[in-house]
Design a protein around this motif. Structure first.
Motif, PDB file in Angstrom:
ATOM      1  N   UNK A 176      48.721   1.437  71.616  1.00 18.67           N
ATOM      2  CA  UNK A 176      49.454   0.627  72.579  1.00 18.67           C
ATOM      3  C   UNK A 176      50.214   1.342  73.674  1.00 18.67           C
ATOM      4  N   UNK A 177      50.135   2.666  73.739  1.00 15.95           N
ATOM      5  CA  UNK A 177      50.848   3.418  74.780  1.00 15.95           C
ATOM      6  C   UNK A 177      49.822   4.007  75.741  1.00 15.95           C
TER       7      UNK A 177
ATOM      8  N   UNK B 111      44.404   1.015  74.616  1.00 14.99           N
ATOM      9  CA  UNK B 111      44.748   0.615  75.977  1.00 14.99           C
ATOM     10  C   UNK B 111      44.064   1.521  77.003  1.00 14.99           C
ATOM     11  N   UNK B 112      43.914   1.001  78.205  1.00 14.46           N
ATOM     12  CA  UNK B 112      43.334   1.749  79.323  1.00 14.46           C
ATOM     13  C   UNK B 112      44.459   2.380  80.139  1.00 14.46           C
ATOM     14  N   UNK B 113      44.102   3.004  81.249  1.00 11.78           N
ATOM     15  CA  UNK B 113      45.102   3.582  82.133  1.00 11.78           C
ATOM     16  C   UNK B 113      45.837   4.752  81.523  1.00 11.78           C
ATOM     17  N   UNK B 114      45.126   5.604  80.836  1.00 13.40           N
ATOM     18  CA  UNK B 114      45.753   6.715  80.115  1.00 13.40           C
ATOM     19  C   UNK B 114      46.150   7.841  81.064  1.00 13.40           C
TER      20      UNK B 114
END
Length: 140
Positions: free
Chosen positions: A66-67, A89-92
């Motif tokens: 979730x991070x 989650x995306x946008x790592x």
């Protein structure tokens, strides 16, 4: 270690490495049934100093829990199942790895992500300590 950075003494750095390895080794070799140790990837000098050293059981990323960040964390598990990702989650981003030097950098780099902690609590409830006299697991 190749060379101490400015403001540090090589002997002190080796002493800190020895101390950290001793703490890790005490946890890993503790006479308890279940152990979970969280630690970054170790380099060869640390591994050489830990009695009965074994490679980590699992590595996890905050983005699996979730991070939206990248920060590989290794888990050494004894008689505990590997964690299952709970919220990919995306946008790592590698925010912690790319932080500039500063007085609080160490604090942010050592922060443990709550999503991983929640996964431990939710996936290992039958192994959790019930009180100080019934403690049967260690988390470091």
């Amino acid at each position: 270690m190749s060379k101490a950075p400015p403001g540090r003494i090589e002997a002190d750095m080796w002493a800190e490495l020895d101390e950290g390895a001793a703490v890790f080794g005490a946890f890993w070799n503790a006479p308890v049934e279940r152990i979970a140790i969280e630690n970054p990837v170790m380099h060869k000098h640390a591994k050489e100093r830990i009695p009965n050293y074994q490679e980590f059981t699992q590595s996890v990323q905050p983005w699996q829990f979730g991070h939206p960040e990248v920060k590989r964390t290794c888990l050494w598990l004894k008689n505990l199942p590997a964690l299952v990702p709970t919220n990919i989650v995306e946008g790592r981003q590698a925010r912690v790895h790319r932080m500039p030097p500063g007085p609080d950098r160490w604090k942010e780099r050592s922060r443990f992500f709550t999503g991983i902690a929640e996964a431990m609590a939710n996936q290992w409830p039958e192994y959790a300590a019930r009180g100080p006299d019934q403690m049967d697991w260690i988390a470091a």
